[in-house]
Design an enzyme around this catalytic site. Structure first.
Site, PDB file in Angstrom:
ATOM      1  N   ASN A   1      46.148  67.284  58.146  1.00 54.09           N
ATOM      2  CA  ASN A   1      45.866  67.615  56.746  1.00 54.09           C
ATOM      3  C   ASN A   1      45.236  66.461  55.972  1.00 54.09           C
ATOM      4  OD1 ASN A   1      46.499  69.148  54.067  1.00 54.09           O
ATOM      5  ND2 ASN A   1      47.500  67.164  53.825  1.00 54.09           N
TER       6      ASN A   1
ATOM      7  N   TYR B   1      31.595  65.455  52.857  1.00 49.97           N
ATOM      8  CA  TYR B   1      32.824  66.244  52.979  1.00 49.97           C
ATOM      9  C   TYR B   1      32.566  67.553  53.721  1.00 49.97           C
ATOM     10  CZ  TYR B   1      37.219  68.442  51.512  1.00 49.97           C
ATOM     11  OH  TYR B   1      38.450  69.068  51.491  1.00 49.97           O
TER      12      TYR B   1
ATOM     13  N   ILE C   1      42.399  75.635  45.262  1.00 49.57           N
ATOM     14  CA  ILE C   1      43.850  75.670  45.249  1.00 49.57           C
ATOM     15  C   ILE C   1      44.363  74.831  44.077  1.00 49.57           C
ATOM     16  CG2 ILE C   1      45.946  75.235  46.574  1.00 49.57           C
ATOM     17  CD1 ILE C   1      44.046  77.333  47.821  1.00 49.57           C
TER      18      ILE C   1
ATOM     19  N   LYS D   1      34.265  68.763  57.305  1.00 51.96           N
ATOM     20  CA  LYS D   1      35.076  69.979  57.434  1.00 51.96           C
ATOM     21  C   LYS D   1      34.385  71.031  58.311  1.00 51.96           C
ATOM     22  CE  LYS D   1      38.480  68.495  54.942  1.00 51.96           C
ATOM     23  NZ  LYS D   1      39.794  68.197  55.551  1.00 51.96           N
TER      24      LYS D   1
ATOM     25  N   ARG E   1      51.831  64.428  49.263  1.00 52.83           N
ATOM     26  CA  ARG E   1      51.448  65.078  48.008  1.00 52.83           C
ATOM     27  C   ARG E   1      50.584  66.301  48.301  1.00 52.83           C
ATOM     28  NH1 ARG E   1      46.139  63.174  46.645  1.00 52.83           N
ATOM     29  NH2 ARG E   1      46.467  63.509  44.429  1.00 52.83           N
TER      30      ARG E   1
ATOM     31  N   VAL F   1      45.654  57.493  59.357  1.00 51.47           N
ATOM     32  CA  VAL F   1      45.184  58.387  60.416  1.00 51.47           C
ATOM     33  C   VAL F   1      43.827  57.988  60.975  1.00 51.47           C
ATOM     34  CG1 VAL F   1      46.516  60.378  59.594  1.00 51.47           C
ATOM     35  CG2 VAL F   1      44.187  59.994  58.717  1.00 51.47           C
TER      36      VAL F   1
END
Length: 247
Positions: free
Chosen positions: A90, A155, A188, A159, A15, A64
């Site tokens: 990703n 988060y 996005i 990152k 997705r 993952v």
């Protein structure tokens, strides 16, 4: 876009941005391995969409953050195709909360899902790619990893750590012909942002010089460029895809 390799694993590609990356790379002629953790039906739908356009894809389900599962998955791909040419890390999660209220397990949980999993992927990809003296990895980070954000200490750390980690992998793998780069998307348009109220969207948009949210395809094309032969002398870099929000 020109690619010397023949296949790619895209984690978290059932997705959102991951699905679009899978579709774009398949459109350039790569066999795409679509990874999911729990959305089997969605992954199958991405595979069907790729095949409907004449592309080649396979679905591979695993978590993952599970080291053994990730190692086995890459072995499965290499056994099936004879190589792993490209990897896009990703997959990731969020668990937002103000730092004063965040528990250690809420902090480390996001790091494990986002950063540790990418480390495993980068390491195992290097092992596979060193044998062929060729390969490229793109790690999907975030503008938040560069700027920080209230309520996203975990988060942002995951990152930001991904950006630094990518540079270290790039240094270690350069003489083996393997490149590591990072993409940092800004805001996005995805199913997640579609749920935001119009006034919230307007607030975010006002901070973006291009005055709009980005499209998942724009992130996917940037990712494809970094994997491709057109970026053959680019490694350890961070490509910002944010409409100018963080220059």
């Amino acid at each position: 876009m020109k690619f010397s390799g023949k296949n790619v694993l895209v984690t978290g590609s059932s997705r959102g941005i991951g699905a679009e990356v899978a579709k774009v790379l398949a459109g350039y002629g790569l066999k795409v391995w679509i990874n999911y953790r729990s959305g089997a039906a969605a992954a199958d739908a991405v595979k069907a969409a790729i095949e409907a356009e004449g592309g080649t894809a396979a679905v591979i389900g695993f978590d993952v953050a599970d080291e053994a599962a990730f190692v086995d998955a890459i072995k499965t791909i290499v056994d099936a195709d004879g190589e792993l040419s490209y990897l896009v890390n990703n997959a990731g999660i969020t668990n937002d909360k103000l730092a004063l209220r965040m528990k250690v397990e809420e902090f480390t949980g996001v790091l494990d899902a986002n950063l540790t999993s990418a480390f495993i992927g980068c390491r195992e990809a290097m092992k596979a790619m060193r044998k062929q003296k060729f390969g490229a990895v793109v790690n999907m980070a975030s503008i938040v990893g560069e700027s920080g954000n209230a309520g996203q200490t975990n988060y942002a750390a995951s990152k930001g750590g991904m950006i630094a980690m990518t540079k270290s992998f790039a240094i270690e793998a350069a003489t083996s012909g393997i490149r590591y780069n990072t993409v940092t998307p800004g805001f996005i348009a995805t199913d997640m942002t579609d749920e935001l109220k119009d006034e919230v969207k307007a607030t975010f948009t006002s901070k973006i010089p291009m005055a709009r949210f980005g499209e998942a395809k724009e992130v996917a094309e940037a990712t494809a460029f970094l994997l491709s032969d057109h970026a053959s002398y680019i490694t350890g870099e961070t490509l910002k895809v944010n409409g100018g929000m963080l220059m």
